[in-house]
Motif scaffolding. Sequence first.
Motif, PDB file in Angstrom:
ATOM      1  N   GLY A   9      43.423  33.762  36.720  1.00  0.00           N
ATOM      2  CA  GLY A   9      42.433  34.826  36.613  1.00  0.00           C
ATOM      3  C   GLY A   9      41.671  35.005  37.915  1.00  0.00           C
ATOM      4  O   GLY A   9      41.809  34.226  38.859  1.00  0.00           O
ATOM      5  N   GLY A  10      40.867  36.056  37.951  1.00  0.00           N
ATOM      6  CA  GLY A  10      40.067  36.298  39.140  1.00  0.00           C
ATOM      7  C   GLY A  10      39.424  37.663  39.119  1.00  0.00           C
ATOM      8  O   GLY A  10      39.481  38.385  38.112  1.00  0.00           O
ATOM      9  N   LEU A  11      38.814  37.995  40.241  1.00  0.00           N
ATOM     10  CA  LEU A  11      38.160  39.292  40.426  1.00  0.00           C
ATOM     11  C   LEU A  11      39.057  40.148  41.307  1.00  0.00           C
ATOM     12  O   LEU A  11      39.363  39.745  42.444  1.00  0.00           O
ATOM     13  CB  LEU A  11      36.797  39.100  41.071  1.00  0.00           C
ATOM     14  N   VAL A  12      39.493  41.287  40.779  1.00  0.00           N
ATOM     15  CA  VAL A  12      40.381  42.164  41.530  1.00  0.00           C
ATOM     16  C   VAL A  12      39.910  43.605  41.406  1.00  0.00           C
ATOM     17  O   VAL A  12      39.093  43.936  40.539  1.00  0.00           O
ATOM     18  CB  VAL A  12      41.841  42.054  41.033  1.00  0.00           C
ATOM     19  N   GLN A  13      40.449  44.444  42.255  1.00  0.00           N
ATOM     20  CA  GLN A  13      40.137  45.866  42.181  1.00  0.00           C
ATOM     21  C   GLN A  13      41.128  46.574  41.255  1.00  0.00           C
ATOM     22  O   GLN A  13      42.249  46.113  41.057  1.00  0.00           O
ATOM     23  CB  GLN A  13      40.201  46.485  43.571  1.00  0.00           C
ATOM     24  N   ALA A  14      40.700  47.674  40.740  1.00  0.00           N
ATOM     25  CA  ALA A  14      41.575  48.465  39.871  1.00  0.00           C
ATOM     26  C   ALA A  14      42.839  48.867  40.614  1.00  0.00           C
ATOM     27  O   ALA A  14      42.801  49.166  41.814  1.00  0.00           O
ATOM     28  CB  ALA A  14      40.836  49.707  39.387  1.00  0.00           C
ATOM     29  N   GLY A  15      43.943  48.820  39.887  1.00  0.00           N
ATOM     30  CA  GLY A  15      45.214  49.233  40.445  1.00  0.00           C
ATOM     31  C   GLY A  15      46.095  48.118  40.959  1.00  0.00           C
ATOM     32  O   GLY A  15      47.297  48.316  41.162  1.00  0.00           O
ATOM     33  N   VAL A  16      45.501  46.952  41.155  1.00  0.00           N
ATOM     34  CA  VAL A  16      46.303  45.851  41.692  1.00  0.00           C
ATOM     35  C   VAL A  16      46.933  45.053  40.561  1.00  0.00           C
ATOM     36  O   VAL A  16      46.737  45.347  39.378  1.00  0.00           O
ATOM     37  CB  VAL A  16      45.463  44.934  42.584  1.00  0.00           C
ATOM     38  N   SER A  17      47.711  44.034  40.935  1.00  0.00           N
ATOM     39  CA  SER A  17      48.404  43.196  39.960  1.00  0.00           C
ATOM     40  C   SER A  17      47.843  41.778  39.971  1.00  0.00           C
ATOM     41  O   SER A  17      47.267  41.333  40.974  1.00  0.00           O
ATOM     42  CB  SER A  17      49.899  43.148  40.277  1.00  0.00           C
ATOM     43  N   LEU A  18      48.049  41.117  38.858  1.00  0.00           N
ATOM     44  CA  LEU A  18      47.621  39.729  38.717  1.00  0.00           C
ATOM     45  C   LEU A  18      48.598  39.057  37.767  1.00  0.00           C
ATOM     46  O   LEU A  18      49.085  39.708  36.821  1.00  0.00           O
ATOM     47  CB  LEU A  18      46.213  39.677  38.139  1.00  0.00           C
ATOM     48  N   ARG A  19      48.887  37.793  37.997  1.00  0.00           N
ATOM     49  CA  ARG A  19      49.758  37.061  37.083  1.00  0.00           C
ATOM     50  C   ARG A  19      49.023  35.852  36.516  1.00  0.00           C
ATOM     51  O   ARG A  19      48.564  34.987  37.271  1.00  0.00           O
ATOM     52  CB  ARG A  19      51.053  36.616  37.753  1.00  0.00           C
ATOM     53  N   LEU A  20      48.939  35.802  35.220  1.00  0.00           N
ATOM     54  CA  LEU A  20      48.344  34.659  34.545  1.00  0.00           C
ATOM     55  C   LEU A  20      49.446  33.680  34.147  1.00  0.00           C
ATOM     56  O   LEU A  20      50.565  34.092  33.819  1.00  0.00           O
ATOM     57  CB  LEU A  20      47.585  35.099  33.299  1.00  0.00           C
ATOM     58  N   SER A  21      49.097  32.408  34.173  1.00  0.00           N
ATOM     59  CA  SER A  21      50.023  31.364  33.749  1.00  0.00           C
ATOM     60  C   SER A  21      49.404  30.568  32.618  1.00  0.00           C
ATOM     61  O   SER A  21      48.183  30.402  32.555  1.00  0.00           O
ATOM     62  CB  SER A  21      50.346  30.420  34.912  1.00  0.00           C
ATOM     63  N   CYS A  22      50.260  30.077  31.747  1.00  0.00           N
ATOM     64  CA  CYS A  22      49.825  29.223  30.650  1.00  0.00           C
ATOM     65  C   CYS A  22      50.776  28.031  30.615  1.00  0.00           C
ATOM     66  O   CYS A  22      51.934  28.166  30.229  1.00  0.00           O
ATOM     67  CB  CYS A  22      49.865  29.985  29.336  1.00  0.00           C
ATOM     68  N   ALA A  23      50.270  26.895  31.036  1.00  0.00           N
ATOM     69  CA  ALA A  23      51.079  25.688  31.071  1.00  0.00           C
ATOM     70  C   ALA A  23      50.812  24.862  29.828  1.00  0.00           C
ATOM     71  O   ALA A  23      49.650  24.633  29.460  1.00  0.00           O
ATOM     72  CB  ALA A  23      50.752  24.881  32.320  1.00  0.00           C
TER      73      ALA A  23
END
Length: 123
Positions: A9-23
């Motif tokens: 998770g994190g703080l990003v601007q609209a339009g960008v991508s992010l990948r969450l992981s669940c271990a």
Amino acid sequence: QVQLVESGGGLVQAGVSLRLSCAASGRTFSSYAYTVGWFRQAPGKEREFVAAMRSGGSTYYADSVKGRFTISRDNAKNTVYLQMNSLKPEDTAVYYCAAGRGATILSHQYNYWGQGTQVTVSS
């Protein structure tokens, strides 16, 4: 027992991508035929379903994320991912990973939950 830990998770601007992981640790997803799902909860709102993948590979998505988010799993790493593209401010929430045998889109079907990871999307 299954222990789940989210990250990415994190703080990003609209339009960008992010990948969450669940271990996962403890039991493996594949050995116990667990469905793994992602839920999210925004401030002042109920927890809502985002995406899920059953042990056989079939997937479910909330209408609000369909076409933008993709759930995947790596059985060798016992890890599930949520690729989030074209993020919007309304995607801002704490995202939770969950696991449950035979679960689909309802939160009460899941027995194991992670602590959550914050995703904040600024406009």
